[in-house]
Motif scaffolding. Structure first.
Motif, mmCIF file in Angstrom:
data_model
loop_
_atom_site.group_PDB
_atom_site.id
_atom_site.type_symbol
_atom_site.label_atom_id
_atom_site.label_comp_id
_atom_site.label_asym_id
_atom_site.label_seq_id
_atom_site.Cartn_x
_atom_site.Cartn_y
_atom_site.Cartn_z
ATOM 1 N N UNK A 175 0.839 -1.183 0.000
ATOM 2 C CA UNK A 175 0.000 0.000 0.000
ATOM 3 C C UNK A 175 0.886 1.250 0.000
ATOM 4 N N UNK A 176 0.535 2.190 -0.838
ATOM 5 C CA UNK A 176 1.321 3.409 -0.975
ATOM 6 C C UNK A 176 0.769 4.525 -0.094
ATOM 7 N N UNK A 177 1.623 5.417 0.403
ATOM 8 C CA UNK A 177 1.165 6.543 1.231
ATOM 9 C C UNK A 177 0.667 7.724 0.402
ATOM 10 N N UNK A 178 0.428 7.527 -0.888
ATOM 11 C CA UNK A 178 -0.072 8.620 -1.718
ATOM 12 C C UNK A 178 -1.335 8.187 -2.438
ATOM 13 N N UNK A 179 -2.138 9.211 -2.771
ATOM 14 C CA UNK A 179 -3.404 9.025 -3.475
ATOM 15 C C UNK A 179 -3.387 9.923 -4.709
ATOM 16 N N UNK A 180 -3.950 9.399 -5.769
ATOM 17 C CA UNK A 180 -3.991 10.142 -7.028
ATOM 18 C C UNK A 180 -5.250 11.001 -7.110
ATOM 19 N N UNK A 181 -5.130 12.159 -7.761
ATOM 20 C CA UNK A 181 -6.278 13.012 -8.051
ATOM 21 C C UNK A 181 -6.099 13.554 -9.467
ATOM 22 N N UNK A 182 -7.083 14.303 -9.932
ATOM 23 C CA UNK A 182 -6.961 14.849 -11.285
ATOM 24 C C UNK A 182 -5.872 15.915 -11.375
ATOM 25 N N UNK A 183 -5.567 16.594 -10.254
ATOM 26 C CA UNK A 183 -4.549 17.646 -10.259
ATOM 27 C C UNK A 183 -3.145 17.135 -9.970
ATOM 28 N N UNK A 184 -3.016 15.951 -9.401
ATOM 29 C CA UNK A 184 -1.703 15.434 -9.020
ATOM 30 C C UNK A 184 -1.853 14.315 -8.005
ATOM 31 N N UNK A 185 -1.126 14.442 -6.897
ATOM 32 C CA UNK A 185 -1.206 13.433 -5.843
ATOM 33 C C UNK A 185 -1.229 14.108 -4.475
ATOM 34 N N UNK A 186 -1.748 13.392 -3.485
ATOM 35 C CA UNK A 186 -1.609 13.821 -2.092
ATOM 36 C C UNK A 186 -0.820 12.730 -1.388
ATOM 37 N N UNK A 187 0.034 13.145 -0.473
ATOM 38 C CA UNK A 187 0.963 12.224 0.178
ATOM 39 C C UNK A 187 0.887 12.389 1.686
ATOM 40 N N UNK A 188 0.804 11.263 2.400
ATOM 41 C CA UNK A 188 0.867 11.272 3.865
ATOM 42 C C UNK A 188 2.335 11.186 4.270
ATOM 43 N N UNK A 189 2.766 12.118 5.130
ATOM 44 C CA UNK A 189 4.163 12.182 5.568
ATOM 45 C C UNK A 189 4.270 12.054 7.082
ATOM 46 N N UNK A 190 5.393 11.506 7.530
ATOM 47 C CA UNK A 190 5.814 11.619 8.930
ATOM 48 C C UNK A 190 7.152 12.331 8.892
ATOM 49 N N UNK A 191 7.166 13.538 9.439
ATOM 50 C CA UNK A 191 8.335 14.411 9.322
ATOM 51 C C UNK A 191 9.149 14.397 10.619
ATOM 52 N N UNK A 192 10.462 14.323 10.469
ATOM 53 C CA UNK A 192 11.381 14.450 11.592
ATOM 54 C C UNK A 192 12.167 15.740 11.423
ATOM 55 N N UNK A 193 11.793 16.801 12.156
ATOM 56 C CA UNK A 193 12.585 18.033 12.083
ATOM 57 C C UNK A 193 13.903 17.840 12.832
ATOM 58 N N UNK A 194 14.891 18.646 12.521
ATOM 59 C CA UNK A 194 16.241 18.515 13.100
ATOM 60 C C UNK A 194 16.751 17.088 12.939
ATOM 61 N N UNK A 195 16.514 16.533 11.750
ATOM 62 C CA UNK A 195 16.878 15.145 11.476
ATOM 63 C C UNK A 195 18.291 14.948 10.991
ATOM 64 N N UNK A 196 19.115 16.003 10.959
ATOM 65 C CA UNK A 196 20.511 15.873 10.580
ATOM 66 C C UNK A 196 20.776 16.051 9.100
ATOM 67 N N UNK A 197 19.788 15.776 8.268
ATOM 68 C CA UNK A 197 19.936 15.944 6.822
ATOM 69 C C UNK A 197 18.542 16.067 6.203
ATOM 70 N N UNK A 198 18.488 16.554 4.985
ATOM 71 C CA UNK A 198 17.229 16.617 4.244
ATOM 72 C C UNK A 198 17.163 15.379 3.358
ATOM 73 N N UNK A 199 16.208 14.489 3.649
ATOM 74 C CA UNK A 199 16.170 13.216 2.923
ATOM 75 C C UNK A 199 14.806 12.557 3.066
ATOM 76 N N UNK A 200 14.518 11.682 2.131
ATOM 77 C CA UNK A 200 13.335 10.822 2.197
ATOM 78 C C UNK A 200 13.833 9.453 2.637
ATOM 79 N N UNK A 201 13.262 8.933 3.735
ATOM 80 C CA UNK A 201 13.752 7.689 4.334
ATOM 81 C C UNK A 201 12.926 6.459 3.982
ATOM 82 N N UNK A 202 11.989 6.562 3.065
ATOM 83 C CA UNK A 202 11.205 5.406 2.659
ATOM 84 C C UNK A 202 9.800 5.436 3.219
ATOM 85 N N UNK A 203 9.145 4.274 3.172
ATOM 86 C CA UNK A 203 7.747 4.133 3.581
ATOM 87 C C UNK A 203 7.688 3.387 4.904
#
Length: 106
Positions: free
Chosen positions: A1-29
């Protein structure tokens, strides 16, 4: 199952954000304890004055190759759990997110 949903304008994505995480990166699902599936994102910015939110939208825009103006936060402005929208061609954006998430699953 993907954390994003499609719409006619694009996609919406559910995120879990870690501020002050040491780097700017996407860590997976990740699947949360309540069963929700989210894309894990970390940013160097602190969660103060909207800095982390700006860093998240810039990171997602850069990762997907879209202008920053096409990425906006729908909900969770003051929460680690956020819903964002990315305007663009839905299939291309979904494929790009799938590739990004797959490279981080190892």
């Amino acid at each position: 199952m993907d954390p994003w949903r499609y719409s006619t304008q694009g996609i919406s994505v559910a995120l879990r954000v870690t501020p002050r995480g040491g780097r700017d990166d996407i860590d997976g699902v990740e699947t949360l304890a309540d069963g929700r599936v989210v894309l894990k994102v970390r940013v160097r910015a602190i969660a103060d004055g909207g800095e982390a939110n700006r860093a998240v939208t810039e990171l997602i825009a850069k990762a997907l190759g879209v202008p920053k103006a096409r990425v906006r936060i729908l909900s969770g402005m003051t929460s680690r759990l956020k819903q964002i929208a990315v305007d663009g061609e839905p299939a291309r954006l979904g494929d790009a997110l799938r590739r990004l998430a797959a490279t981080k699953q190892d």
